[in-house]
Design a protein around this motif. Structure first.
Motif, PDB file in Angstrom:
ATOM      1  N   GLN A 273       0.860  -1.178   0.000  1.00 27.11           N
ATOM      2  CA  GLN A 273       0.000   0.000   0.000  1.00 27.11           C
ATOM      3  C   GLN A 273       0.897   1.229   0.000  1.00 27.11           C
ATOM      4  O   GLN A 273       1.886   1.293   0.720  1.00 27.11           O
ATOM      5  CB  GLN A 273      -0.891  -0.008   1.230  1.00 27.11           C
ATOM      6  N   GLY A 274       0.540   2.207  -0.841  1.00 29.25           N
ATOM      7  CA  GLY A 274       1.334   3.426  -0.915  1.00 29.25           C
ATOM      8  C   GLY A 274       2.382   3.421  -2.002  1.00 29.25           C
ATOM      9  O   GLY A 274       3.105   4.409  -2.161  1.00 29.25           O
ATOM     10  N   ASP A 275       2.480   2.349  -2.787  1.00 30.59           N
ATOM     11  CA  ASP A 275       3.418   2.329  -3.913  1.00 30.59           C
ATOM     12  C   ASP A 275       2.903   3.243  -5.011  1.00 30.59           C
ATOM     13  O   ASP A 275       1.721   3.199  -5.374  1.00 30.59           O
ATOM     14  CB  ASP A 275       3.583   0.917  -4.476  1.00 30.59           C
ATOM     15  N   ILE A 276       3.792   4.059  -5.539  1.00 28.65           N
ATOM     16  CA  ILE A 276       3.438   4.983  -6.608  1.00 28.65           C
ATOM     17  C   ILE A 276       3.925   4.407  -7.934  1.00 28.65           C
ATOM     18  O   ILE A 276       5.104   4.072  -8.070  1.00 28.65           O
ATOM     19  CB  ILE A 276       4.042   6.374  -6.338  1.00 28.65           C
ATOM     20  N   LEU A 277       2.987   4.275  -8.864  1.00 27.90           N
ATOM     21  CA  LEU A 277       3.297   3.717 -10.182  1.00 27.90           C
ATOM     22  C   LEU A 277       2.936   4.748 -11.248  1.00 27.90           C
ATOM     23  O   LEU A 277       1.956   5.479 -11.114  1.00 27.90           O
ATOM     24  CB  LEU A 277       2.518   2.422 -10.414  1.00 27.90           C
ATOM     25  N   TRP A 278       3.713   4.755 -12.308  1.00 31.63           N
ATOM     26  CA  TRP A 278       3.539   5.734 -13.377  1.00 31.63           C
ATOM     27  C   TRP A 278       3.007   5.044 -14.638  1.00 31.63           C
ATOM     28  O   TRP A 278       3.369   3.907 -14.928  1.00 31.63           O
ATOM     29  CB  TRP A 278       4.871   6.426 -13.686  1.00 31.63           C
ATOM     30  N   ARG A 279       2.167   5.769 -15.350  1.00 31.26           N
ATOM     31  CA  ARG A 279       1.643   5.330 -16.650  1.00 31.26           C
ATOM     32  C   ARG A 279       1.099   3.905 -16.610  1.00 31.26           C
ATOM     33  O   ARG A 279       1.469   3.053 -17.413  1.00 31.26           O
ATOM     34  CB  ARG A 279       2.712   5.483 -17.738  1.00 31.26           C
ATOM     35  N   CYS A 280       0.194   3.663 -15.704  1.00 31.90           N
ATOM     36  CA  CYS A 280      -0.453   2.355 -15.580  1.00 31.90           C
ATOM     37  C   CYS A 280      -1.597   2.279 -16.597  1.00 31.90           C
ATOM     38  O   CYS A 280      -2.517   3.087 -16.563  1.00 31.90           O
ATOM     39  CB  CYS A 280      -1.004   2.179 -14.163  1.00 31.90           C
ATOM     40  N   PRO A 281      -1.567   1.306 -17.511  1.00 40.45           N
ATOM     41  CA  PRO A 281      -2.644   1.194 -18.497  1.00 40.45           C
ATOM     42  C   PRO A 281      -3.933   0.666 -17.870  1.00 40.45           C
ATOM     43  O   PRO A 281      -3.916  -0.315 -17.127  1.00 40.45           O
ATOM     44  CB  PRO A 281      -2.093   0.214 -19.529  1.00 40.45           C
ATOM     45  N   VAL A 282      -5.037   1.366 -18.152  1.00 40.27           N
ATOM     46  CA  VAL A 282      -6.344   0.997 -17.616  1.00 40.27           C
ATOM     47  C   VAL A 282      -7.355   1.048 -18.769  1.00 40.27           C
ATOM     48  O   VAL A 282      -7.394   2.023 -19.516  1.00 40.27           O
ATOM     49  CB  VAL A 282      -6.784   1.963 -16.493  1.00 40.27           C
ATOM     50  N   ILE A 283      -8.153   0.000 -18.889  1.00 39.96           N
ATOM     51  CA  ILE A 283      -9.213  -0.016 -19.894  1.00 39.96           C
ATOM     52  C   ILE A 283     -10.405   0.747 -19.337  1.00 39.96           C
ATOM     53  O   ILE A 283     -10.931   0.407 -18.282  1.00 39.96           O
ATOM     54  CB  ILE A 283      -9.606  -1.457 -20.258  1.00 39.96           C
ATOM     55  N   VAL A 284     -10.818   1.797 -20.069  1.00 34.24           N
ATOM     56  CA  VAL A 284     -11.916   2.654 -19.636  1.00 34.24           C
ATOM     57  C   VAL A 284     -13.040   2.556 -20.673  1.00 34.24           C
ATOM     58  O   VAL A 284     -12.884   3.041 -21.798  1.00 34.24           O
ATOM     59  CB  VAL A 284     -11.459   4.120 -19.478  1.00 34.24           C
ATOM     60  N   PRO A 285     -14.171   1.905 -20.304  1.00 33.72           N
ATOM     61  CA  PRO A 285     -15.291   1.794 -21.261  1.00 33.72           C
ATOM     62  C   PRO A 285     -15.850   3.164 -21.613  1.00 33.72           C
ATOM     63  O   PRO A 285     -15.914   4.062 -20.777  1.00 33.72           O
ATOM     64  CB  PRO A 285     -16.338   0.969 -20.502  1.00 33.72           C
TER      65      PRO A 285
END
Length: 174
Positions: free
Chosen positions: A17-29
């Motif tokens: 918890q609290g990890d920062i990730l960059w440019r995470c791909p997410v499918i958005v309907p």
């Protein structure tokens, strides 16, 4: 007064918890649902891991809960309602949907002040998020007590209960 660091640097696929990730791909309907067909975009979001560390480490989940975050200065340019007054309210915990993350001055992972949006929540497979984390190399992880503070703010946003109508007070209390 003791000073507590906001972040530590981590590497690899270990998630907490609290990890920062960059440019995470997410499918958005997309909004329009057609017959037996979903049209969606693949969008990239900077995200922070919200799933509890104990659930991640003890293999109690196969999904990771993530919230997006944006650079505060960029967010203020994009959303005119996000002004200095509102930022101060967010900082005081008075705007439940948002939380702020301090800037990082760590040379390997610099970052400006970020605004986390609890109103947009994503769930992705844990294995996928672990692979993304491993590919990112050195990254930031929130340290205690800031990690717990963020989790508490997230809980406050979701635990609110709105009544369908106000309690009518007698005249002597008005």
């Amino acid at each position: 007064m003791r000073v507590y660091p906001w972040y530590e640097i981590v590497e690899g696929e270990n998630l907490q918890q609290g990890d920062i990730l960059w440019r995470c791909p997410v499918i958005v309907p997309k909004v329009n649902l057609t017959e037996n067909r979903i049209i969606a975009n693949l969008d990239d979001f900077d995200v922070i891991v919200m799933t509890h560390s104990c659930d991640l480490l003890q293999e109690k989940t196969t999904e990771v809960l993530l919230c997006p975050h944006w650079d505060l200065q960029e967010a203020m340019k994009m959303d005119r309602s996000l002004d200095k007054g509102k930022v101060k309210q967010i900082l005081k915990g008075q705007v439940y949907r948002y939380s702020l993350l301090a800037a990082s001055d760590i040379l390997e992972c610099p970052m400006g002040i970020r605004i986390v949006d609890f109103g947009r929540v994503f769930s992705l497979p844990k294995v996928f998020v672990q692979q993304l984390a491993a590919k990112q190399g050195k990254r930031l992880r929130l340290c205690p007590p800031y990690r717990e503070h963020l989790a508490q703010a997230f809980a406050r946003f979701f635990m609110r209960v709105g009544l369908p109508q106000e309690i009518e007070l007698p005249d002597y209390l008005k």
